[in-house]
Design a protein around this motif. Structure first.
Motif, PDB file in Angstrom:
ATOM      1  N   GLU A  87       0.846  -1.198   0.000  1.00  0.00           N
ATOM      2  CA  GLU A  87       0.000   0.000   0.000  1.00  0.00           C
ATOM      3  C   GLU A  87       0.887   1.255   0.000  1.00  0.00           C
ATOM      4  N   VAL A  88       1.972   1.199   0.784  1.00  0.00           N
ATOM      5  CA  VAL A  88       2.909   2.327   0.841  1.00  0.00           C
ATOM      6  C   VAL A  88       3.591   2.524  -0.521  1.00  0.00           C
ATOM      7  N   ALA A  89       3.909   1.404  -1.177  1.00  0.00           N
ATOM      8  CA  ALA A  89       4.544   1.489  -2.499  1.00  0.00           C
ATOM      9  C   ALA A  89       3.594   2.206  -3.471  1.00  0.00           C
ATOM     10  N   TYR A  90       2.308   1.881  -3.393  1.00  0.00           N
ATOM     11  CA  TYR A  90       1.315   2.548  -4.239  1.00  0.00           C
ATOM     12  C   TYR A  90       1.308   4.055  -3.924  1.00  0.00           C
ATOM     13  N   LEU A  91       1.279   4.346  -2.633  1.00  0.00           N
ATOM     14  CA  LEU A  91       1.255   5.752  -2.193  1.00  0.00           C
ATOM     15  C   LEU A  91       2.459   6.511  -2.745  1.00  0.00           C
ATOM     16  N   LEU A  92       3.629   5.902  -2.658  1.00  0.00           N
ATOM     17  CA  LEU A  92       4.847   6.572  -3.131  1.00  0.00           C
ATOM     18  C   LEU A  92       4.779   6.812  -4.636  1.00  0.00           C
ATOM     19  N   VAL A  93       4.365   5.798  -5.379  1.00  0.00           N
ATOM     20  CA  VAL A  93       4.379   5.897  -6.842  1.00  0.00           C
ATOM     21  C   VAL A  93       3.254   6.794  -7.340  1.00  0.00           C
ATOM     22  N   HIS A  94       2.039   6.630  -6.784  1.00  0.00           N
ATOM     23  CA  HIS A  94       0.882   7.353  -7.322  1.00  0.00           C
ATOM     24  C   HIS A  94       0.543   8.638  -6.561  1.00  0.00           C
ATOM     25  N   GLY A  95       1.065   8.809  -5.375  1.00  0.00           N
ATOM     26  CA  GLY A  95       0.852  10.074  -4.671  1.00  0.00           C
ATOM     27  C   GLY A  95      -0.306  10.079  -3.704  1.00  0.00           C
ATOM     28  N   GLU A  96      -1.231   9.109  -3.805  1.00  0.00           N
ATOM     29  CA  GLU A  96      -2.386   9.034  -2.902  1.00  0.00           C
ATOM     30  C   GLU A  96      -2.530   7.611  -2.396  1.00  0.00           C
ATOM     31  N   LEU A  97      -3.190   7.473  -1.233  1.00  0.00           N
ATOM     32  CA  LEU A  97      -3.503   6.123  -0.760  1.00  0.00           C
ATOM     33  C   LEU A  97      -4.514   5.507  -1.722  1.00  0.00           C
ATOM     34  N   PRO A  98      -4.414   4.209  -2.004  1.00  0.00           N
ATOM     35  CA  PRO A  98      -5.341   3.593  -2.959  1.00  0.00           C
ATOM     36  C   PRO A  98      -6.706   3.315  -2.349  1.00  0.00           C
ATOM     37  N   THR A  99      -7.730   3.281  -3.208  1.00  0.00           N
ATOM     38  CA  THR A  99      -9.031   2.756  -2.780  1.00  0.00           C
ATOM     39  C   THR A  99      -8.881   1.231  -2.751  1.00  0.00           C
ATOM     40  N   LYS A 100      -9.919   0.534  -2.255  1.00  0.00           N
ATOM     41  CA  LYS A 100      -9.839  -0.938  -2.206  1.00  0.00           C
ATOM     42  C   LYS A 100      -9.587  -1.540  -3.590  1.00  0.00           C
ATOM     43  N   PRO A 101     -10.405  -1.171  -4.627  1.00  0.00           N
ATOM     44  CA  PRO A 101     -10.143  -1.766  -5.945  1.00  0.00           C
ATOM     45  C   PRO A 101      -8.770  -1.389  -6.502  1.00  0.00           C
ATOM     46  N   GLN A 102      -8.350  -0.156  -6.260  1.00  0.00           N
ATOM     47  CA  GLN A 102      -7.020   0.259  -6.748  1.00  0.00           C
ATOM     48  C   GLN A 102      -5.921  -0.585  -6.106  1.00  0.00           C
ATOM     49  N   LEU A 103      -6.066  -0.824  -4.795  1.00  0.00           N
ATOM     50  CA  LEU A 103      -5.046  -1.603  -4.086  1.00  0.00           C
ATOM     51  C   LEU A 103      -5.036  -3.043  -4.603  1.00  0.00           C
ATOM     52  N   GLN A 104      -6.250  -3.594  -4.801  1.00  0.00           N
ATOM     53  CA  GLN A 104      -6.328  -4.979  -5.268  1.00  0.00           C
ATOM     54  C   GLN A 104      -5.659  -5.134  -6.634  1.00  0.00           C
ATOM     55  N   SER A 105      -5.960  -4.174  -7.521  1.00  0.00           N
ATOM     56  CA  SER A 105      -5.380  -4.291  -8.865  1.00  0.00           C
ATOM     57  C   SER A 105      -3.859  -4.085  -8.819  1.00  0.00           C
ATOM     58  N   TRP A 106      -3.389  -3.182  -7.968  1.00  0.00           N
ATOM     59  CA  TRP A 106      -1.944  -2.955  -7.777  1.00  0.00           C
ATOM     60  C   TRP A 106      -1.267  -4.243  -7.291  1.00  0.00           C
ATOM     61  N   ILE A 107      -1.872  -4.880  -6.275  1.00  0.00           N
ATOM     62  CA  ILE A 107      -1.284  -6.116  -5.724  1.00  0.00           C
ATOM     63  C   ILE A 107      -1.296  -7.206  -6.802  1.00  0.00           C
ATOM     64  N   ASN A 108      -2.420  -7.303  -7.553  1.00  0.00           N
ATOM     65  CA  ASN A 108      -2.497  -8.316  -8.615  1.00  0.00           C
ATOM     66  C   ASN A 108      -1.407  -8.100  -9.650  1.00  0.00           C
ATOM     67  N   ASN A 109      -1.252  -6.860 -10.065  1.00  0.00           N
ATOM     68  CA  ASN A 109      -0.242  -6.561 -11.092  1.00  0.00           C
ATOM     69  C   ASN A 109       1.163  -6.907 -10.613  1.00  0.00           C
ATOM     70  N   ILE A 110       1.460  -6.611  -9.366  1.00  0.00           N
ATOM     71  CA  ILE A 110       2.802  -6.897  -8.843  1.00  0.00           C
ATOM     72  C   ILE A 110       2.987  -8.408  -8.674  1.00  0.00           C
ATOM     73  N   THR A 111       1.958  -9.059  -8.122  1.00  0.00           N
ATOM     74  CA  THR A 111       2.046 -10.510  -7.916  1.00  0.00           C
ATOM     75  C   THR A 111       2.215 -11.230  -9.255  1.00  0.00           C
ATOM     76  N   HIS A 112       1.532 -10.706 -10.271  1.00  0.00           N
ATOM     77  CA  HIS A 112       1.595 -11.293 -11.608  1.00  0.00           C
ATOM     78  C   HIS A 112       3.020 -11.243 -12.184  1.00  0.00           C
ATOM     79  N   HIS A 113       3.826 -10.328 -11.654  1.00  0.00           N
ATOM     80  CA  HIS A 113       5.182 -10.156 -12.195  1.00  0.00           C
ATOM     81  C   HIS A 113       6.274 -10.638 -11.241  1.00  0.00           C
ATOM     82  N   THR A 114       5.970 -11.671 -10.444  1.00  0.00           N
ATOM     83  CA  THR A 114       7.006 -12.153  -9.512  1.00  0.00           C
ATOM     84  C   THR A 114       7.838 -13.291 -10.109  1.00  0.00           C
TER      85      THR A 114
END
Ligand code: CMC
Length: 427
Positions: A87-114
């Protein structure tokens, strides 16, 4: 009163008005200060950039005198207590705390690239058995540039974002493969059902068990450490990231360069150096003698002092508390007593007090890592993984900066004037 600086050049008697904006002057303004019209003009000399702002940034706010650290305005203490690393990584990159769907999609995208390309494993196998994990990490992250040629398209926002997912996703995989390689252990593939830190622990430590279940206290402690290490404005490695990025190089090689800068013992390598120092001191009764040697200039007290903090590093405070939670699971690391005694004596000693030297982020982190059974030479890798979010946030900001120019400092040339080449026989 106008927001300007009046400068009188005593060499010429000329007076100049230099605009002041946010307590800064533009160094280029000094160029108009000349003795002769064809002079280059005045420059600022600042080794180590001790008093030079190299960019405008809205990411991390650091007040070294007050001991304040905020990411995008949010105090580090609140983030460490209530947020997660991703969540902090999202905040740093995008500038705002994510909403629930934003966080889920962020986590999915990162997990998809492990998952690493299989060929990367072969590449890593070429390293000698005793290769330092940071050397392997730096080289492998640089090599990933060749697997993702699209990453060279640094002008496109969506392409840039894809590299952010890839790099944040791949870093723990590369790091754990470096470790497994050095131990002669088979690689463990990422488990997408686990958290970011849970999966990292899985890739590091899974043996024959069908499914690795991280200890929740240790998983959370590592996540807190990752939050604390995620960004720290214009430090040595971030400066390297921006400098390399400014030439439009792809973010894989830029991240490799930033990780190389982190490797040094004065920067991220300090956590490893602290542990080696604590081990060499070994017991409380040796602490006063060690402090004396530091004061005599024989060595530095590793994990103490900071270019910006002239107060207790707020991250060190949180890490000290986290250490006790970890020790409840792992058992107490006896070196904590040596560390506490070092801190106690140093904070009362005139040498350290007058120089405003306080424990920094690296002073206690190694004790936690050691209790969690990370080998000492992996400590700096544990800094590089979370700092990747910060490097990338800074790189994304740089790429969108209308004032972006290639990093290219000036110098004060102190060498010879022109001289003629002398042939070998005549030297
Ligand atoms: N032990 C003993 N003396 C020190 C220390 C130390 N750790 N740090 C600074 N000093 C002294 C230094 O000798 C100098 O004294 P004097 O004025 O008498 O010459 C004075 O304090 C100022 O030091 P400096 O080297 O000008 O400070 P700097 O801002 O250039 O360096 C630093 C900052 C972090 C490199 C330095 O404090 C250091 O080497 N610390 C130990 C390594 C360390 O813990 N690094 C991790 C930093 S935090 C995380 C990170 O950046 O990755």
């Amino acid at each position: 009163m106008p927001d300007t600086l009046t400068v009188i050049d005593n060499r010429t008697g000329e007076q100049y008005e230099i605009p002041v904006e946010r307590d800064m002057i533009r160094a280029a303004e000094l160029r108009k200060i000349k003795v002769k019209p064809d002079d280059f003009g005045l420059m600022a000399y600042d080794p180590g950039f001790a008093n030079t702002a190299s960019c405008k940034s809205a990411i991390t706010d650091l007040d070294g005198d007050q001991g304040i650290l905020r990411y995008r305005g949010y105090p580090i203490e609140q983030l460490a207590q209530r947020s997660t690393y991703l969540e902090v990584a999202y905040l740093l990159v995008h500038g705002e705390l994510p909403t629930k769907p934003q966080l889920q999609s962020w986590i999915n995208n990162i997990t998809h690239h492990t998952l690493l390309h299989e060929k990367t494993k072969k590449l890593m196998e070429a390293f000698h058995y005793d290769a330092h994990p940071m050397g392997m990490l730096v080289s492998t992250i640089g090599a990933l540039s060749t697997f993702y040629p699209d990453s060279r398209n640094t002008q496109d926002y969506e392409t840039r974002l894809l590299q952010v997912y890839r790099l944040i996703g791949l870093m723990p995989t590369v790091a754990s493969y470096a470790y497994r390689n050095s131990m002669g252990l088979p690689y463990v593939y990422p488990d997408p059902a686990l958290s970011y830190t849970g999966n990292f622990l899985n890739m590091m430590y899974r043996m024959a068990e069908p499914r690795y279940q991280p200890d929740p206290v240790l998983e959370r402690a590592l996540d807190v450490l990752f939050i604390l290490h995620a960004d720290h404005e214009q430090n040595c490695s971030t400066n390297a990231m921006r400098s390399i990025g400014s030439s439009m190089a792809d973010p894989f090689v830029a991240t490799a360069g930033a990780a190389a800068a982190l490797y040094g013992p004065l920067h991220g390598g300090a956590n490893e150096a602290v542990l080696r120092m604590l081990r060499s001191i070994a017991s409380i009764d040796k602490v006063p003698g060690y402090i004396e040697r530091v004061k005599n200039g024989e060595m530095r007290l590793m994990g103490f002092g900071h270019r910006v903090y002239k107060n207790y590093d707020p991250r060190a405070k949180i890490i000290k508390e986290t250490a006790h939670q970890v020790f409840e699971v792992t058992g107490r690391n006896p070196l904590i007593d040596v560390a506490l005694e070092l801190e106690r004596i140093a904070l009362e000693d005139e040498y350290f007090v007058s120089r405003k030297l306080y424990p920094n982020v690296d002073f206690y982190s190694g004790l936690i890592y050691e209790a969690m059974e990370f080998p000492t030479n992996v400590f700096t890798v544990l800094f590089a993984i979370p700092r990747t979010a910060g490097w990338l946030a800074q790189w994304m900001e740089l790429m969108a900066d209308p004032e972006l120019r290639i990093a290219r400092p000036r110098q004060d040339y102190t060498g010879y004037e022109k001289r003629d080449f002398v042939v070998l026989e005549a030297r």
